[in-house]
Design an enzyme around this catalytic site. Structure first.
Site, PDB file in Angstrom:
ATOM      1  N   LYS A  86     -17.254   0.890  11.095  1.00  0.00           N
ATOM      2  CA  LYS A  86     -16.008   1.274  10.434  1.00  0.00           C
ATOM      3  C   LYS A  86     -15.808   2.761  10.712  1.00  0.00           C
ATOM      4  O   LYS A  86     -16.760   3.486  10.997  1.00  0.00           O
ATOM      5  CB  LYS A  86     -16.136   1.049   8.920  1.00  0.00           C
ATOM      6  CG  LYS A  86     -14.827   0.915   8.198  1.00  0.00           C
ATOM      7  CD  LYS A  86     -14.384  -0.532   8.093  1.00  0.00           C
ATOM      8  CE  LYS A  86     -13.075  -0.637   7.354  1.00  0.00           C
ATOM      9  NZ  LYS A  86     -12.644  -2.009   7.155  1.00  0.00           N
ATOM     10  N   GLY A 186      -1.348  -8.084  -6.503  1.00  0.00           N
ATOM     11  CA  GLY A 186      -1.095  -7.391  -5.236  1.00  0.00           C
ATOM     12  C   GLY A 186      -0.449  -8.350  -4.258  1.00  0.00           C
ATOM     13  O   GLY A 186      -1.095  -9.276  -3.756  1.00  0.00           O
ATOM     14  N   VAL A 190      -1.064  -9.378   2.658  1.00  0.00           N
ATOM     15  CA  VAL A 190      -1.928 -10.553   2.476  1.00  0.00           C
ATOM     16  C   VAL A 190      -1.451 -11.395   1.290  1.00  0.00           C
ATOM     17  O   VAL A 190      -1.282 -12.615   1.399  1.00  0.00           O
ATOM     18  CB  VAL A 190      -3.404 -10.115   2.273  1.00  0.00           C
ATOM     19  CG1 VAL A 190      -4.267 -11.312   1.915  1.00  0.00           C
ATOM     20  CG2 VAL A 190      -3.937  -9.430   3.522  1.00  0.00           C
ATOM     21  N   GLY A 191      -1.237 -10.732   0.142  1.00  0.00           N
ATOM     22  CA  GLY A 191      -0.861 -11.462  -1.077  1.00  0.00           C
ATOM     23  C   GLY A 191       0.403 -12.280  -0.893  1.00  0.00           C
ATOM     24  O   GLY A 191       0.489 -13.441  -1.319  1.00  0.00           O
TER      25      GLY A 191
HETATM   26  N1  LIG Z   1      -4.456  -7.021   6.131  1.00  0.00           N
HETATM   27  C1  LIG Z   1      -5.584  -7.643   6.468  1.00  0.00           C
HETATM   28  O1  LIG Z   1      -5.668  -8.329   7.506  1.00  0.00           O
HETATM   29  C2  LIG Z   1      -6.779  -7.552   5.559  1.00  0.00           C
HETATM   30  C3  LIG Z   1      -7.998  -8.079   6.021  1.00  0.00           C
HETATM   31  C4  LIG Z   1      -9.093  -8.067   5.171  1.00  0.00           C
HETATM   32  C5  LIG Z   1      -8.989  -7.500   3.919  1.00  0.00           C
HETATM   33  N2  LIG Z   1      -7.794  -6.955   3.502  1.00  0.00           N
HETATM   34  C6  LIG Z   1      -7.728  -6.366   2.162  1.00  0.00           C
HETATM   35  O2  LIG Z   1      -6.739  -7.071   1.403  1.00  0.00           O
HETATM   36  C7  LIG Z   1      -6.126  -6.158   0.488  1.00  0.00           C
HETATM   37  C8  LIG Z   1      -4.625  -6.166   0.701  1.00  0.00           C
HETATM   38  O3  LIG Z   1      -4.344  -5.818   2.031  1.00  0.00           O
HETATM   39  P1  LIG Z   1      -2.847  -5.774   2.562  1.00  0.00           P
HETATM   40  O4  LIG Z   1      -2.940  -5.687   4.035  1.00  0.00           O
HETATM   41  O5  LIG Z   1      -2.065  -6.858   1.920  1.00  0.00           O
HETATM   42  O6  LIG Z   1      -2.387  -4.366   1.979  1.00  0.00           O
HETATM   43  P2  LIG Z   1      -0.932  -3.945   1.471  1.00  0.00           P
HETATM   44  O7  LIG Z   1      -0.987  -2.466   1.315  1.00  0.00           O
HETATM   45  O8  LIG Z   1       0.122  -4.561   2.333  1.00  0.00           O
HETATM   46  O9  LIG Z   1      -0.809  -4.649   0.032  1.00  0.00           O
HETATM   47  C9  LIG Z   1      -1.482  -4.207  -1.112  1.00  0.00           C
HETATM   48  C10 LIG Z   1      -0.515  -4.424  -2.269  1.00  0.00           C
HETATM   49  O10 LIG Z   1      -1.211  -4.150  -3.487  1.00  0.00           O
HETATM   50  C11 LIG Z   1      -0.326  -3.447  -4.336  1.00  0.00           C
HETATM   51  N3  LIG Z   1      -1.108  -2.755  -5.350  1.00  0.00           N
HETATM   52  C12 LIG Z   1      -1.792  -1.587  -5.239  1.00  0.00           C
HETATM   53  N4  LIG Z   1      -2.409  -1.309  -6.412  1.00  0.00           N
HETATM   54  C13 LIG Z   1      -2.112  -2.304  -7.263  1.00  0.00           C
HETATM   55  C14 LIG Z   1      -2.469  -2.577  -8.596  1.00  0.00           C
HETATM   56  N5  LIG Z   1      -3.221  -1.751  -9.309  1.00  0.00           N
HETATM   57  N6  LIG Z   1      -1.974  -3.704  -9.176  1.00  0.00           N
HETATM   58  C15 LIG Z   1      -1.171  -4.547  -8.464  1.00  0.00           C
HETATM   59  N7  LIG Z   1      -0.815  -4.332  -7.191  1.00  0.00           N
HETATM   60  C16 LIG Z   1      -1.290  -3.226  -6.597  1.00  0.00           C
HETATM   61  C17 LIG Z   1       0.474  -2.570  -3.418  1.00  0.00           C
HETATM   62  O11 LIG Z   1       1.687  -2.125  -4.015  1.00  0.00           O
HETATM   63  C18 LIG Z   1       0.700  -3.507  -2.230  1.00  0.00           C
HETATM   64  O12 LIG Z   1       1.892  -4.254  -2.381  1.00  0.00           O
HETATM   65  C19 LIG Z   1      -6.786  -4.790   0.739  1.00  0.00           C
HETATM   66  O13 LIG Z   1      -7.884  -4.659  -0.160  1.00  0.00           O
HETATM   67  C20 LIG Z   1      -7.300  -4.910   2.157  1.00  0.00           C
HETATM   68  O14 LIG Z   1      -8.402  -4.052   2.387  1.00  0.00           O
HETATM   69  C21 LIG Z   1      -6.690  -6.982   4.289  1.00  0.00           C
END
Ligand SMILES: NC(=O)c1ccc[n+]([C@@H]2O[C@H](COP(=O)([O-])OP(=O)(O)OC[C@H]3O[C@@H](n4cnc5c(N)ncnc54)[C@H](O)[C@@H]3O)[C@@H](O)[C@H]2O)c1
Length: 367
Positions: A86, A186, A190-191
């Site tokens: 990383k 969130g 992803v969500g």
């Molecule tokens: N994108 C990928 O392929 C991937 C792969 C593995 C792991 N992840 C993990 O998944 C998670 C989400 O990734 P993502 O790509 O969707 O990121 P993203 O930034 O698109 O989405 C994260 C969302 O969480 C929201 N958020 C932040 N703090 C919050 C809180 N306290 N309560 C509610 N919502 C909150 C943000 O407003 C945002 O909409 C991260 O932890 C990331 O490390 C992502």
């Protein structure tokens, strides 16, 4: 996987079991980065680059050591021929991210000659990988226009969904999520796509997000999804499944004490606020699918891109998260340990048993 506590000295780096930690500086572009390679037992170390305004260098070092170690376990469990690494770039991406800085970083990645392959993480996106790729071939998650596989969140969400189906199978005897109430905290990249799978498969969904625009995006596609003001209000709705999909540390002592969901399975990295939380969840009878087990769809996509394989291969490998999750739960039950300990054991066994194959000498190969 032992937790990595705060690192302030070189001795501490050695004791954490990392192979190589590289500090990269380029004064003119303002680049300050750390690349950490935890293990190359299974292959080159692959993991994303986090661009984040760390309060100090010790915090950045702590983070990169913790994240790179987690990548070794994630890649091993996903069945990939990849080790764990990383990188972190210290700075505010909104202010400090420039072409010279990203390209300077790319040159440091290149200097590792393929021992480390980078990708996106918090604060970095596919267009940034395209810029980095002008200095190094050891980069994945490039945009489709530049020959890459594009954003990985879709496959990550699909993998989390597979993990969730396996949780349902283990807890309720059927992988079906029809009629189950799922709380998603969130709804970013992803969500949002996890919600798509859930709705498509008949689950009832409640969401929360600190960003109203993210909530609006979900409601535009799925007007019947319920919205809670914050995570406390979300969990007060007594969901069957809690899916943390925001930032790390969602599962702290207080949350676990009050959580009434039967299952926790989400996409966020580093969900456990501290290592004992895995046991606390198990003691309360809550089935926890380790984050690094179920959210590997993204890294599977990166490996697929680097290897130049068809997209269908990545989807098939991501589907296997269902089976691996069931194996982890079976091992946890057999060994009487929480799933997170069982997942660690499976990953460590693969790193040891497959990793030792490089001791069989092949003429013409270096190792
Ligand atoms: N994108 C990928 O392929 C991937 C792969 C593995 C792991 N992840 C993990 O998944 C998670 C989400 O990734 P993502 O790509 O969707 O990121 P993203 O930034 O698109 O989405 C994260 C969302 O969480 C929201 N958020 C932040 N703090 C919050 C809180 N306290 N309560 C509610 N919502 C909150 C943000 O407003 C945002 O909409 C991260 O932890 C990331 O490390 C992502």
């Amino acid at each position: 996987m032992d937790s990595v506590t705060e690192f302030t000295s070189v001795d501490a780096i050695f004791s954490a079991g990392h192979q190589q930690v590289v500090f990269c500086a380029d004064e003119a572009s303002g680049l300050k980065a750390i690349i950490a390679i935890h293990s190359t037992a299974l292959g080159p170390a692959l993991g994303g680059t986090r661009f984040y305004p760390y309060p100090d260098q010790a915090a950045a070092l702590t983070d990169v050591l913790r994240l790179s170690k987690a990548m070794s376990y994630k890649n091993a469990l996903a069945g990939l021929d990849l080790g764990g690494g990383k990188a972190v770039i210290i700075g505010d991406p909104a202010r400090d991210k420039t072409e010279p800085l990203l390209r300077a970083y790319g040159r440091f990645v290149e200097s590792l000659a393929g021992r480390y392959i980078t990708a996106c993480d918090v604060g970095t996106y596919t267009p940034d990988m395209d810029v980095i790729a002008r200095e190094t071939n050891h980069v994945s998650a490039r945009s489709v226009e530049y020959g890459g596989a594009g954003d990985s969140a879709g496959l990550t969400a699909f993998g989390v969904f597979q993990g969730m189906r396996a949780c349902a199978q283990h807890a309720w005897g059927t992988p079906s999520l029809t009629g189950r109430r799922v709380a998603v905290a969130g709804v970013g990249k992803v969500g949002l796509q996890l919600v798509d799978h859930l709705i498509e498969n008949g689950a009832s969904v409640v969401i929360t997000d600190v960003d109203p625009a993210a909530v609006d995006r979900v409601r535009t596609t799925h007007p019947l999804v319920d919205v809670a003001d914050d995570t406390a209000a979300l969990l007060a709705q007594d969901p069957d499944i809690f899916a943390p999909c925001a930032l790390g540390g969602a599962l702290d002592d207080q949350t676990v004490d009050t959580l009434r969901a039967a299952i926790v399975c989400g996409g966020a990295n580093n969900q456990l606020a501290h290592p004992d939380i895995g046991k606390a969840l198990a003691d309360r009878g809550i089935l926890y699918a380790p984050d690094y087990l179920v959210n590997s769809g993204g890294v599977i996509q990166c490996e697929n891109e680097v290897g130049g394989y068809p997209a269908e291969r990545a989807r098939l490998m991501t589907e296997r998260i269902f089976d691996t999750t069931l194996r982890v739960f079976a091992l946890a039950d057999a060994d009487g340990v929480p799933p997170v300990a069982a997942a660690d054991r499976l990953a460590e066994r693969r790193m040891a048993s497959v990793g030792r194959l490089s001791t069989i000498h092949l003429p013409g190969a270096h190792a």
